[in-house]
Design a protein around this motif. Structure first.
Motif, PDB file in Angstrom:
ATOM      1  N   ALA A   6      39.931  29.715  41.756  1.00 45.12           N
ATOM      2  CA  ALA A   6      40.089  29.818  40.231  1.00 45.12           C
ATOM      3  C   ALA A   6      39.668  28.905  39.052  1.00 45.12           C
ATOM      4  O   ALA A   6      38.452  29.640  37.980  1.00 45.12           O
ATOM      5  CB  ALA A   6      41.859  29.557  39.651  1.00 45.12           C
ATOM      6  N   PHE A   7      38.731  27.739  39.425  1.00 42.08           N
ATOM      7  CA  PHE A   7      37.917  27.085  39.110  1.00 42.08           C
ATOM      8  C   PHE A   7      36.177  28.108  38.878  1.00 42.08           C
ATOM      9  O   PHE A   7      35.728  27.632  38.265  1.00 42.08           O
ATOM     10  CB  PHE A   7      37.424  25.297  39.992  1.00 42.08           C
ATOM     11  CG  PHE A   7      36.895  24.222  38.929  1.00 42.08           C
ATOM     12  CD1 PHE A   7      37.194  24.052  38.532  1.00 42.08           C
ATOM     13  CD2 PHE A   7      35.766  24.539  39.968  1.00 42.08           C
ATOM     14  CE1 PHE A   7      36.138  23.217  37.756  1.00 42.08           C
ATOM     15  CE2 PHE A   7      35.260  23.767  39.311  1.00 42.08           C
ATOM     16  CZ  PHE A   7      35.256  23.081  38.629  1.00 42.08           C
ATOM     17  N   ASN A   8      36.280  28.310  40.516  1.00 43.01           N
ATOM     18  CA  ASN A   8      34.751  28.708  40.333  1.00 43.01           C
ATOM     19  C   ASN A   8      35.117  29.841  39.860  1.00 43.01           C
ATOM     20  O   ASN A   8      33.839  30.357  39.551  1.00 43.01           O
ATOM     21  CB  ASN A   8      34.769  28.845  42.412  1.00 43.01           C
ATOM     22  CG  ASN A   8      34.007  27.618  42.544  1.00 43.01           C
ATOM     23  OD1 ASN A   8      33.593  27.259  42.437  1.00 43.01           O
ATOM     24  ND2 ASN A   8      34.646  27.685  43.942  1.00 43.01           N
ATOM     25  N   ILE A   9      35.998  30.898  39.551  1.00 43.55           N
ATOM     26  CA  ILE A   9      35.643  32.269  38.999  1.00 43.55           C
ATOM     27  C   ILE A   9      35.503  31.539  37.866  1.00 43.55           C
ATOM     28  O   ILE A   9      34.899  32.327  36.685  1.00 43.55           O
ATOM     29  CB  ILE A   9      37.344  33.080  39.380  1.00 43.55           C
ATOM     30  CG1 ILE A   9      36.877  33.449  40.870  1.00 43.55           C
ATOM     31  CG2 ILE A   9      37.134  34.002  38.136  1.00 43.55           C
ATOM     32  CD1 ILE A   9      37.735  34.440  40.956  1.00 43.55           C
ATOM     33  N   GLY A  12      32.473  30.107  36.732  1.00 42.78           N
ATOM     34  CA  GLY A  12      30.983  31.873  36.864  1.00 42.78           C
ATOM     35  C   GLY A  12      31.016  31.977  35.931  1.00 42.78           C
ATOM     36  O   GLY A  12      30.217  32.741  35.403  1.00 42.78           O
ATOM     37  N   GLY A  13      32.183  32.536  35.707  1.00 42.85           N
ATOM     38  CA  GLY A  13      31.676  33.368  34.346  1.00 42.85           C
ATOM     39  C   GLY A  13      31.782  32.929  33.212  1.00 42.85           C
ATOM     40  O   GLY A  13      31.542  33.434  32.276  1.00 42.85           O
ATOM     41  N   ALA A  14      32.137  31.511  32.324  1.00 43.54           N
ATOM     42  CA  ALA A  14      31.652  30.676  31.705  1.00 43.54           C
ATOM     43  C   ALA A  14      30.573  30.627  31.605  1.00 43.54           C
ATOM     44  O   ALA A  14      29.218  31.192  30.565  1.00 43.54           O
ATOM     45  CB  ALA A  14      32.299  29.429  31.827  1.00 43.54           C
ATOM     46  N   ILE A  15      29.816  30.634  32.920  1.00 45.60           N
ATOM     47  CA  ILE A  15      28.411  30.595  32.086  1.00 45.60           C
ATOM     48  C   ILE A  15      27.706  31.503  32.449  1.00 45.60           C
ATOM     49  O   ILE A  15      26.097  31.764  31.794  1.00 45.60           O
ATOM     50  CB  ILE A  15      27.766  29.364  34.418  1.00 45.60           C
ATOM     51  CG1 ILE A  15      28.434  28.039  33.959  1.00 45.60           C
ATOM     52  CG2 ILE A  15      26.443  30.294  34.274  1.00 45.60           C
ATOM     53  CD1 ILE A  15      28.242  27.501  35.579  1.00 45.60           C
ATOM     54  N   PHE A  84      39.356  26.126  31.768  1.00 42.13           N
ATOM     55  CA  PHE A  84      40.318  26.338  33.395  1.00 42.13           C
ATOM     56  C   PHE A  84      41.152  24.935  33.007  1.00 42.13           C
ATOM     57  O   PHE A  84      42.578  24.748  33.898  1.00 42.13           O
ATOM     58  CB  PHE A  84      39.657  25.448  34.625  1.00 42.13           C
ATOM     59  CG  PHE A  84      39.766  25.660  35.698  1.00 42.13           C
ATOM     60  CD1 PHE A  84      40.670  26.435  36.699  1.00 42.13           C
ATOM     61  CD2 PHE A  84      39.825  23.753  35.913  1.00 42.13           C
ATOM     62  CE1 PHE A  84      41.006  25.877  37.453  1.00 42.13           C
ATOM     63  CE2 PHE A  84      41.093  23.852  37.287  1.00 42.13           C
ATOM     64  CZ  PHE A  84      41.402  24.739  37.965  1.00 42.13           C
ATOM     65  N   LYS A  85      41.507  23.803  32.326  1.00 41.75           N
ATOM     66  CA  LYS A  85      41.953  22.772  32.515  1.00 41.75           C
ATOM     67  C   LYS A  85      43.054  23.671  31.557  1.00 41.75           C
ATOM     68  O   LYS A  85      44.346  23.114  31.506  1.00 41.75           O
ATOM     69  CB  LYS A  85      41.710  21.602  31.751  1.00 41.75           C
ATOM     70  CG  LYS A  85      40.951  20.534  32.412  1.00 41.75           C
ATOM     71  CD  LYS A  85      40.377  19.398  31.973  1.00 41.75           C
ATOM     72  CE  LYS A  85      39.356  18.517  32.773  1.00 41.75           C
ATOM     73  NZ  LYS A  85      39.162  17.408  32.490  1.00 41.75           N
ATOM     74  N   ILE A  86      42.988  24.278  30.261  1.00 36.92           N
ATOM     75  CA  ILE A  86      44.407  24.412  29.706  1.00 36.92           C
ATOM     76  C   ILE A  86      44.307  26.159  30.651  1.00 36.92           C
ATOM     77  O   ILE A  86      45.651  25.959  30.576  1.00 36.92           O
ATOM     78  CB  ILE A  86      43.091  25.469  28.730  1.00 36.92           C
ATOM     79  CG1 ILE A  86      42.418  25.005  27.177  1.00 36.92           C
ATOM     80  CG2 ILE A  86      44.012  26.953  27.783  1.00 36.92           C
ATOM     81  CD1 ILE A  86      41.948  25.272  26.066  1.00 36.92           C
TER      82      ILE A  86
END
Length: 105
Positions: A6-9, A12-15, A84-86
């Motif tokens: 989930a962190f990587n997705i 990556g999506g935000a970038i 991700f933190k949210i």
């Protein structure tokens, strides 16, 4: 493993979204008509020179620099970490640690 994926997705999506916003919206709004820069009508300033370069390869039209690329990547990563933190705080279940697993000293 679920958190890592989930962190990587999310990162990556935000970038990816930050680069799309930069190249499709921000760059055309900031540069406008690129031909004004090669004719010497517009002076970009120091921030403009930091984020955009004008070379003979492009006919002296402004292009984003490598610093611009890394800056947008950094901004996208920071936004992704916040998202991700949210998500972790509100969506993913919290891990329960049983008392039997605690280390006895």
């Amino acid at each position: 493993m679920k958190r890592f994926l989930a962190f990587n997705i999310v990162i990556g999506g935000a970038i990816l979204i930050s680069h799309l916003v930069n190249y499709l919206i921000v760059v055309p709004c900031v540069i406008g008509n690129g031909c004004d820069y090669d004719a010497g009508k517009c002076d970009g300033g120091k921030v403009f020179e930091l984020l955009f370069e004008q070379s003979s390869d492009t006919g002296y039209h402004p292009e984003p620099t490598l610093f611009n690329f890394f800056f947008v990547t950094l901004i996208g990563a920071m936004v992704g970490i916040c998202i991700f933190k949210i998500i972790v705080h509100y969506r993913l279940p919290k891990r329960k640690v049983s008392q039997n697993c605690a280390r006895k000293t």
